[in-house]
Design a protein around this motif. Structure first.
Motif, short mmCIF file in Angstrom:
data_model
loop_
_atom_site.label_atom_id
_atom_site.label_comp_id
_atom_site.label_asym_id
_atom_site.label_seq_id
_atom_site.Cartn_x
_atom_site.Cartn_y
_atom_site.Cartn_z
N PHE A 110 0.81 -1.21 0.00
CA PHE A 110 0.00 0.00 0.00
C PHE A 110 0.85 1.27 0.00
N HIS A 111 2.01 1.23 0.63
CA HIS A 111 2.84 2.44 0.75
C HIS A 111 3.39 2.91 -0.59
N TRP A 112 3.21 2.14 -1.66
CA TRP A 112 3.63 2.58 -2.99
C TRP A 112 2.50 3.21 -3.79
N PHE A 113 1.26 3.14 -3.30
CA PHE A 113 0.11 3.53 -4.10
C PHE A 113 -0.17 5.03 -4.01
N ASP A 114 -0.78 5.56 -5.05
CA ASP A 114 -1.44 6.85 -4.99
C ASP A 114 -2.74 6.63 -4.23
N ARG A 115 -2.83 7.18 -3.03
CA ARG A 115 -3.92 6.82 -2.12
C ARG A 115 -5.29 7.20 -2.70
N ARG A 116 -5.39 8.36 -3.30
CA ARG A 116 -6.68 8.81 -3.82
C ARG A 116 -7.16 7.89 -4.95
N GLN A 117 -6.28 7.57 -5.89
CA GLN A 117 -6.68 6.74 -7.01
C GLN A 117 -6.93 5.30 -6.56
N PHE A 118 -6.14 4.84 -5.60
CA PHE A 118 -6.35 3.49 -5.06
C PHE A 118 -7.72 3.38 -4.42
N LYS A 119 -8.12 4.39 -3.68
CA LYS A 119 -9.43 4.37 -3.04
C LYS A 119 -10.54 4.30 -4.09
N ILE A 120 -10.38 5.05 -5.17
CA ILE A 120 -11.38 5.03 -6.24
C ILE A 120 -11.48 3.64 -6.86
N GLU A 121 -10.33 3.02 -7.12
CA GLU A 121 -10.34 1.69 -7.74
C GLU A 121 -10.91 0.64 -6.79
N CYS A 122 -10.55 0.70 -5.52
CA CYS A 122 -11.10 -0.25 -4.55
C CYS A 122 -12.61 -0.10 -4.43
N ARG A 123 -13.06 1.13 -4.36
CA ARG A 123 -14.50 1.37 -4.27
C ARG A 123 -15.23 0.80 -5.49
N ARG A 124 -14.58 0.87 -6.63
CA ARG A 124 -15.20 0.38 -7.86
C ARG A 124 -15.27 -1.15 -7.91
N ILE A 125 -14.19 -1.84 -7.53
CA ILE A 125 -14.15 -3.29 -7.73
C ILE A 125 -14.73 -4.08 -6.55
N LEU A 126 -14.87 -3.43 -5.39
CA LEU A 126 -15.42 -4.12 -4.22
C LEU A 126 -16.94 -4.10 -4.24
N LYS A 127 -17.53 -5.18 -3.73
CA LYS A 127 -18.97 -5.20 -3.50
C LYS A 127 -19.31 -4.25 -2.35
N PRO A 128 -20.56 -3.79 -2.27
CA PRO A 128 -20.92 -2.87 -1.18
C PRO A 128 -20.58 -3.44 0.19
N LYS A 129 -19.97 -2.62 1.02
CA LYS A 129 -19.60 -2.96 2.39
C LYS A 129 -18.50 -4.02 2.50
N ALA A 130 -17.89 -4.37 1.38
CA ALA A 130 -16.79 -5.33 1.42
C ALA A 130 -15.55 -4.68 2.01
N PRO A 131 -14.74 -5.42 2.77
CA PRO A 131 -13.60 -4.80 3.46
C PRO A 131 -12.35 -4.68 2.59
N LEU A 132 -11.54 -3.69 2.93
CA LEU A 132 -10.18 -3.57 2.44
C LEU A 132 -9.25 -3.91 3.59
N ILE A 133 -8.26 -4.76 3.32
CA ILE A 133 -7.37 -5.25 4.36
C ILE A 133 -5.93 -4.98 3.94
N LEU A 134 -5.22 -4.22 4.75
CA LEU A 134 -3.84 -3.82 4.48
C LEU A 134 -2.92 -4.52 5.47
N ILE A 135 -1.84 -5.11 4.97
CA ILE A 135 -0.98 -5.95 5.79
C ILE A 135 0.48 -5.61 5.54
N TRP A 136 1.24 -5.59 6.63
CA TRP A 136 2.70 -5.42 6.53
C TRP A 136 3.41 -6.38 7.47
N ASN A 137 4.52 -6.92 7.02
CA ASN A 137 5.53 -7.46 7.93
C ASN A 137 6.44 -6.29 8.28
#
Length: 253
Positions: A110-137
């Motif tokens: 996630f730290h490499w993404f353009d946050r605004r555009q990533f949010k738009i794409e996630c909102r588009r491809i996710l079903k309503p109320k579906a979660p976004l999960i961000l993970i780091w080691n």
């Protein structure tokens, strides 16, 4: 996302990067965030380290990466995973159709993404109320070894902005522009036992590590070997990772 960040580093990356703790997937299952009927999207899949583990928990994974070298390594490493589809794509430009995914993941990406555009794409491809999960080691910043490793990076690596591209994962406000609501982070101890080669490969697989022809490369390698000699016992050191998981629902428009 810069599609060339990890070019020619795919083999080092795959050999040295850790997987993710079983406790993380048990926690996701317990919260019904993954189950065998789900379709999952994964952004920034790299060589498929997280993808393989995720594929055991869901019906289907569509995993994307913009880097051709990383994606080709993922195709080789995941050739036995029948429920994974690998696609060229990024956090900002996703090839999936609207409302395709029951959940979306970005592991170590996630730290490499353009946050605004990533949010738009996630909102588009996710079903309503579906979660976004961000993970780091995440490297444990309390460790003296990690502090010295960071100081060496700053000294020898001009492209180094801090671990995770400088994103402060301990700042509770860091995701406020992304989520309407985020659960308290899940944190799992995940230390790695490394021999010398793995320790060197782990550091040299980083996007900021100097290439072999760079003037600082020899000094960086010498500094890494000194760190290993200082903190290893009987040929191994313990590299103190902790796995951080952020679960949330995207902000509405």
């Amino acid at each position: 996302m810069n599609e060339h960040l990890f070019s020619r580093r795919q083999h080092l990356y795959h050999q040295s990067r850790p997987g993710y703790p079983a406790a993380l997937f048990e926690a996701l299952k317990a919260r019904a965030l993954v189950h065998p009927q789900m379709r999952a999207a994964e952004f920034g899949c790299g060589t498929g380290i997280f993808t393989r583990q995720l594929s055991c928990c869901v019906k289907e994974v569509a995993a994307m990466d913009p880097n051709p070298d990383m994606l080709e390594k993922a195709r080789v490493s995941l050739r036995d995973c029948a429920h994974v589809t690998l696609l060229p794509g990024s956090g900002e430009h996703c090839p999936l159709p609207d409302h395709w995914a029951d959940c979306a993941f970005a592991a170590q990406a996630f730290h490499w993404f353009d946050r605004r555009q990533f949010k738009i794409e996630c909102r588009r491809i996710l079903k309503p109320k579906a979660p976004l999960i961000l993970i780091w080691n995440q490297r444990d910043p309390r460790s003296v070894l990690i502090q010295r490793n960071e100081a060496l990076n700053r000294d020898c690596c001009p492209q180094f902005k801090g671990f995770s591209n400088g994103l402060n994962l301990d700042d509770p406000t860091v995701f406020r522009d992304l989520f309407d609501h985020a659960c308290p982070p899940l944190i799992f101890d995940h230390p790695q036992r490394m021999d010398r080669d793995t320790f060197l490969q782990r550091n040299l697989s980083s996007s900021f590590a100097p290439h072999p022809h760079d003037p600082a490369a020899a000094r960086y390698l010498a500094g890494l070997n000194e760190l290993f000699d200082t903190y290893s016992h009987d040929g191994f050191l313990i590299y103190p990772y902790r796995t951080l998981c952020i679960i949330g629902n995207l902000q509405t428009e």
